[in-house]
Design an enzyme around this catalytic site. Structure first.
Site, PDB file in Angstrom:
ATOM      1  N   GLU A 262      47.113  36.176  37.000  1.00 30.86           N
ATOM      2  CA  GLU A 262      47.839  36.064  38.262  1.00 30.86           C
ATOM      3  C   GLU A 262      48.812  37.214  38.525  1.00 30.86           C
ATOM      4  O   GLU A 262      50.030  37.043  38.518  1.00 30.86           O
ATOM      5  CB  GLU A 262      48.569  34.712  38.301  1.00 30.86           C
ATOM      6  CG  GLU A 262      47.574  33.566  38.249  1.00 30.86           C
ATOM      7  CD  GLU A 262      48.217  32.191  38.371  1.00 30.86           C
ATOM      8  OE1 GLU A 262      47.692  31.382  39.138  1.00 30.86           O
ATOM      9  OE2 GLU A 262      49.229  31.926  37.716  1.00 30.86           O
TER      10      GLU A 262
HETATM   11  C1  ACM Z   1      46.606  30.281  34.533  1.00 28.16           C
HETATM   12  O1  ACM Z   1      46.350  29.115  34.822  1.00 28.16           O
HETATM   13  N1  ACM Z   1      47.341  31.011  35.372  1.00 28.16           N
HETATM   14  C2  ACM Z   1      46.125  30.901  33.303  1.00 28.16           C
END
Ligand code: ACM
Length: 625
Positions: free
Chosen positions: A347
């Site tokens: 992310e």
């Molecule tokens: C995640 O769920 N951002 C690894």
């Protein structure tokens, strides 16, 4: 029962390690006819499990735990077993070492054949006694977990119960499908005190989980003390999601060592995660030079995702970040005996490819220089990673559906790239293995951006097909590159009515209350996914075995979710029972020391929507912090 014959050894005298017979309760239950034992219902299901007719072996105050070894690690399994059995049975069973097996005893034999592997074991029990054989201490420990489940559920109680303590008669031969069977705790968004981490370790070890992944850093908190950068804990640990102005919300080196040692005593490896280059607001709040404007950000206690990035825009800041990573990775690697350091990588929509690559180069080179294996979320595969790295896949149905289509998702591309670079994979598909996903619409905690994950969904998946097309073909990760599975318990929304952001009256359970409700019964389901051969797994059979675990959790005080569709024998108790945030946990406001400012929600931000695009491999416009 066929008794173990050990040739070539003299009949050594028994060595008493612990000999503490209770003064009362002297009736010899062994002399009377053994009561019938309940049929066994084990989780995870062993590879081979033959329930026998006839009576089982009944533990009495005089039953010995006989360890066929003098090695402290192996004798330690006997002591562990005695300790586990003591509270409910009221017996302090003597642990003795010997060179050959005996009848009317619990025999632990670590000298079984090598072909059992590190974790395999056999277990035989009948009216004459119990024998657990393994090739070393770890296999004995796994076998002892099975032995616990062959005793009545009340054996898990922390207080003395009436018994009798009869072991179901069985022949078992067992070994795991996958070597890596993990669970992740997000101690960054919600801080778990050491005692609660230990409690969770015991709960997970009972289901043969062998890896504890600690998500130690995120936007909302930095949870591991680094001597050279005290601000990481004085500033970076002062927040949690929904909490501000805290102190002590981190593990000192001594705390972390205590967790690691406790996990080791349960044959569990700790994997520390230092997430980056995103999820780094706590670090950015602590170290000005990690920010492009050289100004520390305010600590963050909100609920947004994708709000932060180490500054990797220019050479000076890339050098700052590299130095920082060297310091923190070196410190954590030194404290960690296990083989992995998890570098995150998830992310980071604001990172350009070159910024992302700069992070991965800096973090992986330091990690390998410290003789650790790189672990990371599957996104790490988009950059150059060392061969043999371990990637953690957390994609979902849409990713699988996209395989071999014109619209293959970014996630699948990253996995392909990781495979091409020689990575192996741990499977944590978010629509099966994310324990923070709600069971259904009525679940008080968690999110549902990867859909609801009822128990059946946490059970009915095959790691070998987690990166395959929906028809099970075309797996991107070859079978030989799958190290195992991991259940991930995020803590983004560890409060009641979690579809909305919290308010000052929101009720927050203690972390262990949240963890138990979200993990039980799904963690045992995922434990079986990782342990039991796919061909031996069946939902209808599992559901009935799982139901029989409920009374064990009730006895142990685990506040599990009595999910619908499972025939829980103790449903009434479970509903009235351990999961109550009034009785099972204190609200943080109520438990705060006097004189501190209110916890909630002084700086709450975020959207009430579930994470909209971060997880779907779609472009996502998020402003730089
Ligand atoms: C995640 O769920 N951002 C690894």
């Amino acid at each position: 029962m066929r008794w173990l014959r050990r040739r070539g050894r003299c009949l050594a005298a028994l060595t008493t390690v612990v000999l503490a017979l209770p003064l009362s309760d002297t009736a010899s239950q062994a002399a009377t006819a053994p009561p019938p034992a309940a049929p066994s219902a084990l989780v995870p299901q062993p590879v081979s499990h033959l329930p026998l007719g006839g009576g089982g072996f009944t533990l009495t105050p005089r039953t010995r735990i006989v360890v066929l070894s003098q090695k402290p690690a192996e004798v330690g399994i006997g002591t562990y077993l005695a300790t586990v059995l003591a509270p409910a049975t009221g017996h302090t069973l003597p642990v003795v070492t010997a060179s050959r097996a005996q009848r009317q005893a619990v025999v632990l034999d670590p000298d079984g054949p090598e072909k059992l592997g590190a974790e395999g074991y056999t277990l035989s029990s009948d009216k004459d006694g119990v024998v657990v054989r393994a090739h070393g201490a770890e296999g004995l420990f796994r076998g002892v977990q099975t032995l616990r489940q062959l005793l009545p559920a009340a054996v898990e109680s922390p207080t003395r119960q009436p018994g009798p303590w009869t072991v179901s008669p069985v022949r078992i031969s067992d070994a795991p499908r996958y070597a890596y069977r993990g669970v992740m705790l997000d101690v960054a968004r919600r801080f778990y005190p050491v005692s609660q981490v230990k409690r969770y370790i015991d709960q997970a070890a009972a289901y043969k989980i062998n890896t504890l992944h600690l998500h130690l850093t995120d936007d909302q908190g930095w949870r591991i003390a680094i001597d050279a950068i005290p601000e990481l804990t004085t500033v970076g640990a002062s927040t949690q999601s929904g909490f501000t102005h805290g102190s002590g919300w981190y593990y000192s080196a001594a705390d972390y060592k205590e967790i690691v040692a406790y996990a080791q005593s349960r044959f569990m490896t700790v994997v520390p995660e230092l997430d980056g280059p995103g999820h780094t607001r706590a670090a950015l709040a602590s170290v000005p030079g990690l920010n492009c404007d050289d100004k520390a950000k305010p600590p963050y206690s909100g609920f947004d995702v994708g709000i932060s990035l180490y500054c990797l825009e220019d050479e000076r800041h890339t050098t700052n970040t590299t130095r920082f990573l060297r310091t923190v990775i070196t410190a954590v690697a030194k404290l960690t005996p296990g083989p992995y350091v998890h570098l995150g990588g998830d992310e980071t929509p604001q990172a350009t490819p070159s910024e992302y690559a700069a992070y991965v180069e800096a973090a992986t080179s330091t990690t390998t220089a410290r003789q650790k294996t790189v672990m990371g979320w599957h996104q790490l595969g988009q950059a150059a990673i060392p061969a043999g790295s371990l990637m953690q896949y957390w994609g979902q149905e849409g990713d699988r559906e996209s395989i071999d289509t014109a619209d293959e998702t970014e996630t699948i591309g990253f996995v392909r790239s990781g495979v091409a670079q020689g990575a192996t994979f741990v499977m944590s598909p978010s629509d099966h293995a994310y324990l923070d996903m709600k069971y259904d619409a009525s679940t008080p905690y968690g999110l549902s951006w990867s859909g609801y994950v009822p128990v059946r969904k946490s059970y009915e998946w095959d790691p070998a097909k987690a990166t395959a097309k929906p028809d099970g073909t075309g797996s991107i990760v070859p079978a030989g590159r799958i190290a195992g599975v991991e259940a991930a318990l995020w803590a983004d929304r560890a409060y009641e009515d979690s579809n909305a952001l919290p308010t000052p009256t929101t009720r927050w359970p203690e972390p262990h209350v949240y963890a138990e409700y979200m993990s039980f019964p799904r963690l045992p389901a995922i434990a079986e996914v990782g342990w039991t051969p796919q061909s031996a797994r069946d939902w209808e059979d599992f559901r009935r075995r799982l139901a029989r675990q409920g009374p064990r959790w009730t006895a142990a005080g685990i506040g599990y979710h009595p999910a619908p569709g499972i025939p829980w024998p103790d449903l009434a108790k479970a509903l009235e029972g351990a999961h109550s945030i009034e009785t099972g946990g204190k609200s943080p406001a109520a438990s705060r020391p006097a004189g501190l400012p209110p916890l909630l929600p002084t700086r709450v931000s975020g959207t009430t929507a579930n994470r909209p695009c971060m997880t779907r491999s779609k472009p996502c416009v998020i402003r730089r912090p």
